[in-house]
Design a protein around this motif. Sequence first.
Motif, PDB file in Angstrom:
ATOM      1  N   UNK A 181       0.658  -1.298   0.003  1.00  0.00           N
ATOM      2  CA  UNK A 181       0.103  -0.357   0.135  1.00  0.00           C
ATOM      3  C   UNK A 181       0.944   1.175  -0.104  1.00  0.00           C
ATOM      4  N   UNK A 182       1.979   1.397   0.895  1.00  0.00           N
ATOM      5  CA  UNK A 182       2.731   2.271   0.794  1.00  0.00           C
ATOM      6  C   UNK A 182       3.360   2.761  -0.643  1.00  0.00           C
ATOM      7  N   UNK A 183       3.939   1.656  -1.330  1.00  0.00           N
ATOM      8  CA  UNK A 183       4.259   1.740  -2.758  1.00  0.00           C
ATOM      9  C   UNK A 183       3.380   2.186  -3.583  1.00  0.00           C
ATOM     10  N   UNK A 184       1.921   1.841  -3.536  1.00  0.00           N
ATOM     11  CA  UNK A 184       0.868   2.089  -4.259  1.00  0.00           C
ATOM     12  C   UNK A 184       0.653   3.660  -4.136  1.00  0.00           C
ATOM     13  N   UNK A 185       0.703   4.037  -2.725  1.00  0.00           N
ATOM     14  CA  UNK A 185       0.229   5.546  -2.461  1.00  0.00           C
ATOM     15  C   UNK A 185       1.433   6.716  -3.208  1.00  0.00           C
ATOM     16  N   UNK A 186       2.775   5.958  -3.010  1.00  0.00           N
ATOM     17  CA  UNK A 186       4.058   6.678  -3.689  1.00  0.00           C
ATOM     18  C   UNK A 186       3.862   6.779  -5.328  1.00  0.00           C
ATOM     19  N   UNK A 187       3.246   5.663  -5.861  1.00  0.00           N
ATOM     20  CA  UNK A 187       3.102   5.725  -7.250  1.00  0.00           C
ATOM     21  C   UNK A 187       1.800   6.303  -7.835  1.00  0.00           C
ATOM     22  N   UNK A 188       0.411   5.686  -7.064  1.00  0.00           N
ATOM     23  CA  UNK A 188      -0.644   5.772  -7.438  1.00  0.00           C
ATOM     24  C   UNK A 188      -1.134   7.203  -7.165  1.00  0.00           C
ATOM     25  N   UNK A 189      -0.842   7.928  -6.409  1.00  0.00           N
ATOM     26  CA  UNK A 189      -1.333   9.283  -6.276  1.00  0.00           C
ATOM     27  C   UNK A 189      -0.981  10.070  -7.356  1.00  0.00           C
ATOM     28  N   UNK A 190       0.388  10.253  -7.449  1.00  0.00           N
ATOM     29  CA  UNK A 190       0.980  11.065  -8.577  1.00  0.00           C
ATOM     30  C   UNK A 190       0.355  10.825  -9.834  1.00  0.00           C
ATOM     31  N   UNK A 192      -2.726   9.417 -10.354  1.00  0.00           N
ATOM     32  CA  UNK A 192      -4.039   9.932 -10.337  1.00  0.00           C
ATOM     33  C   UNK A 192      -3.941  11.331 -10.716  1.00  0.00           C
ATOM     34  N   UNK A 193      -3.238  12.080 -10.062  1.00  0.00           N
ATOM     35  CA  UNK A 193      -3.092  13.486 -10.163  1.00  0.00           C
ATOM     36  C   UNK A 193      -2.885  14.033 -11.646  1.00  0.00           C
ATOM     37  N   UNK A 194      -1.867  13.450 -12.334  1.00  0.00           N
ATOM     38  CA  UNK A 194      -1.411  13.507 -13.787  1.00  0.00           C
ATOM     39  C   UNK A 194      -2.484  13.242 -14.462  1.00  0.00           C
ATOM     40  N   UNK A 195      -3.181  12.172 -14.244  1.00  0.00           N
ATOM     41  CA  UNK A 195      -4.424  11.809 -15.175  1.00  0.00           C
ATOM     42  C   UNK A 195      -5.557  12.983 -14.975  1.00  0.00           C
ATOM     43  N   UNK A 196      -5.583  13.457 -13.797  1.00  0.00           N
ATOM     44  CA  UNK A 196      -6.818  14.357 -13.643  1.00  0.00           C
ATOM     45  C   UNK A 196      -6.360  15.670 -14.256  1.00  0.00           C
ATOM     46  N   UNK A 197      -5.070  15.917 -14.399  1.00  0.00           N
ATOM     47  CA  UNK A 197      -4.647  17.247 -15.054  1.00  0.00           C
ATOM     48  C   UNK A 197      -4.454  17.257 -16.730  1.00  0.00           C
ATOM     49  N   UNK A 198      -4.288  16.008 -17.040  1.00  0.00           N
ATOM     50  CA  UNK A 198      -4.171  15.881 -18.482  1.00  0.00           C
ATOM     51  C   UNK A 198      -4.795  14.826 -19.035  1.00  0.00           C
ATOM     52  N   UNK A 199      -5.753  15.092 -19.960  1.00  0.00           N
ATOM     53  CA  UNK A 199      -6.775  14.419 -20.622  1.00  0.00           C
ATOM     54  C   UNK A 199      -5.980  13.219 -21.499  1.00  0.00           C
ATOM     55  N   UNK A 245      -4.686   0.097  -9.236  1.00  0.00           N
ATOM     56  CA  UNK A 245      -5.746   0.424 -10.030  1.00  0.00           C
ATOM     57  C   UNK A 245      -6.706   1.487  -9.438  1.00  0.00           C
ATOM     58  N   UNK A 246      -7.168   0.738  -8.355  1.00  0.00           N
ATOM     59  CA  UNK A 246      -8.607   1.476  -7.564  1.00  0.00           C
ATOM     60  C   UNK A 246      -8.082   2.910  -6.961  1.00  0.00           C
ATOM     61  N   UNK A 247      -6.592   3.049  -6.626  1.00  0.00           N
ATOM     62  CA  UNK A 247      -6.080   4.176  -5.850  1.00  0.00           C
ATOM     63  C   UNK A 247      -5.954   5.272  -7.053  1.00  0.00           C
ATOM     64  N   UNK A 248      -5.480   4.858  -8.122  1.00  0.00           N
ATOM     65  CA  UNK A 248      -5.354   5.732  -9.224  1.00  0.00           C
ATOM     66  C   UNK A 248      -6.656   6.370  -9.783  1.00  0.00           C
ATOM     67  N   UNK A 249      -7.522   5.439  -9.988  1.00  0.00           N
ATOM     68  CA  UNK A 249      -8.693   5.933 -10.434  1.00  0.00           C
ATOM     69  C   UNK A 249      -9.655   6.752  -9.425  1.00  0.00           C
ATOM     70  N   UNK A 250      -9.548   6.410  -8.295  1.00  0.00           N
ATOM     71  CA  UNK A 250     -10.375   7.145  -7.335  1.00  0.00           C
ATOM     72  C   UNK A 250      -9.678   8.596  -6.880  1.00  0.00           C
ATOM     73  N   UNK A 251      -8.307   8.573  -7.259  1.00  0.00           N
ATOM     74  CA  UNK A 251      -7.682   9.783  -6.994  1.00  0.00           C
ATOM     75  C   UNK A 251      -7.730  10.802  -8.139  1.00  0.00           C
ATOM     76  N   UNK A 252      -7.855  10.181  -9.504  1.00  0.00           N
ATOM     77  CA  UNK A 252      -8.328  11.148 -10.370  1.00  0.00           C
ATOM     78  C   UNK A 252      -9.817  11.668 -10.452  1.00  0.00           C
ATOM     79  N   UNK A 253     -10.586  10.581 -10.022  1.00  0.00           N
ATOM     80  CA  UNK A 253     -12.133  11.265  -9.691  1.00  0.00           C
ATOM     81  C   UNK A 253     -12.147  12.119  -8.749  1.00  0.00           C
ATOM     82  N   UNK A 254     -11.332  12.152  -7.583  1.00  0.00           N
ATOM     83  CA  UNK A 254     -11.475  12.956  -6.564  1.00  0.00           C
ATOM     84  C   UNK A 254     -11.055  14.623  -7.038  1.00  0.00           C
ATOM     85  N   UNK A 255      -9.906  14.427  -7.885  1.00  0.00           N
ATOM     86  CA  UNK A 255      -9.386  15.747  -8.261  1.00  0.00           C
ATOM     87  C   UNK A 255     -10.290  16.475  -9.298  1.00  0.00           C
ATOM     88  N   UNK A 256     -10.977  15.438 -10.232  1.00  0.00           N
ATOM     89  CA  UNK A 256     -11.963  15.961 -11.578  1.00  0.00           C
ATOM     90  C   UNK A 256     -13.102  16.419 -10.585  1.00  0.00           C
TER      91      UNK A 256
END
Length: 685
Positions: A181-190, A192-199, A245-256
């Motif tokens: 989970x720690x590695x997921x957070x380090x990789x997944x949240x950034x 998700x942020x990039x996906x939310x800011x770049x279509x 994948x769940x963390x990346x997608x939900x992070x993107x959804x939260x930012x959007x």
Amino acid sequence: MSVLTTGPAGTRKLANKDPRLADGSLPDGEQASFIQRHWRPLLLAAVLVLWLVIWAVLRGIQTLEMGGADQTAFHTWLNSVRDDFDTERDTSFIFQSVITPLTHGLNAVVEFLQNLFSQGSGGRPVPQVGWLGVVALLSWLAFALAGIRSMLLVAACVLLAGFFGYWQESLDTLIITFISVLLCVIIGIPLGLFMARSARFSALMSPILDVMQTLPSFAYLAPLALVFGIGPAAAVVTTLIYALPPLVRITEHGIRSVSPSTLEAVTSMGATSWQTLGKVQIPLARRTIVVGINQCTMAALSMATIAALINGPGLGAPVLQALQSLDVGSAFVSGIAIVLMAIMLDRTTTAASERSSIAARVQRGSKESKKRQEQRRRLFVMVGAVVAIVAIYLSHNYLALAKFPASPDLGTPLATFISTINDWVVHTFSGLTEGFKNLTTALLVNPLESLLAQSPWWAVALLIIAIAVIAGGWRAAAATLVCEAIILGTGLWNESMKTLATTLVATLLVVIVATILGVVMGRSKTADSIIRPILDAFQTIPSFVYLVPALALFGPTRFTAIAAAVVYGVPIATKLIADGIRGVSETTIEAAQSMGTTSGQMIMKVQLPMSRKAVVLAVNQGLLYVLAMVVVGGLVGGGGLGYLVVAGFSQGQLFGKGLAAGIAITALGVLLDRITKYAAFRSAS
């Protein structure tokens, strides 16, 4: 036929109008209209009839069936690839520079944490931090993140797991889950942020995440074991890929989801893009991101237990051993320990999410109130930290506080009791369970398996493509063609069709149960308040655990996999259908009620048809959940591709065949996902 008409004054009334002619047939115009409305079901029925004719005439011809020990050239080549990988580990630049250091690094981190918390180290018979220190540390973390209720829950769950006899295994599971989970957070949240800011970046990553979420968990094991070997490192990487994948997608959804008006206001004040992200979007999306961490954690725990197949440490090993020896009592107790870990992690992360939401509301309240609450909380956290440090010190220096107490022993008597109950249930209800199993097998499993696995492979391939075209369009057909080509290339077409038959039967049962429960929940808030917590609890349980009660009731057969898959797939499908029923417009409901519609007519003629998109989506998710569980059912006699994956790990000469089975599972999952997803898009249009 009753139709709804509108009078001159705009009032609605029922008018009885039967368009049939005297001979019972429909007029030409009505026939054309009927065909235009129902052309897809009619075409699907025609395809099924054609399939039955082909099966009756050509049954058993060109089925591509092969013996359990037989291997194709592709399987032999995969065995040689494994041997090449083993040889290249000591000479290849990529292995020497990337993979081997990464493997050693992950193994070292896992070993360090095990020496610290779960196993003896440095000449000591006990870990550096004993059981008292571990309980105090975990309880303090739960209190700091989620509050006092979570603290009490964590302490109770960890202690119970120890008293059940699985102290070290529980901590090893938590270690693998924590690192992943720690590695997921380090990789997944950034990400998700990039996906939310770049279509454009989102469009690039979405198909990759789709495939990662579509793959059943078994499909990850063989290829990653090939690269990283077996052991903790492979378990961590496997868990990381499955849970990301769940963390990346939900992070993107939260930012959007941050309000555009808020963003416009901040931009008008001259905030830069990074300031907007760091001071507005992330704080406002914090609760959603924590929900993503919750889902990531539960996925990681589920995969961490299955990773026992590649020698991952933790609670998966005793469950696997008990399942293989058909020891229902031991499997049940170790399964309870997994459930305790799941409940502990789920409730703590959920409470942390709720706490972040409360904190956001407090920010909008008075500053003085916020300051007082924050000071009080910091004081309690500091006091708790001091208590935890003292407990860690004592557990390091005193053996009684370091080695988990042997009594009370709750596991042994519970395992004996469960075994006794299982024997009684099997003896008392064997007629009922055997009858239900035999009836379902005779009426559903055997006919469908014969239709899929005993028809000529080329006919099945073409007919499935035809179904994909009718249900989902040409894009679904193209994806189906590619997936079928991959399955053929693995040399496991017949086994794939057997797995598909089991999956479809289990999905049918899931849809029936989920529709009944979903309609009840959607029509009654009281029923929803009673059933939904039960479904939530079932979704918390890792997939491995579902095999235990199914094994107890039905023994090691392929129906055991079906039973476990039904229980595993019902919660998500039920929730989707319930939400669809509840989403039907109140205006539509009132109009139907004013026409004197009965409850049955309301469900069948109004609510279910108007919830078609939710129902199709429920079928999609049910299929994927069922496929994942059916494959895991290979551990308890489920047969098909799952059995080949397990055989590939246990028998070295079948490694290539097991790896090919993992590839076929992947292709089958993508095939089912694409057809049902595109069908859902069509139903919404």
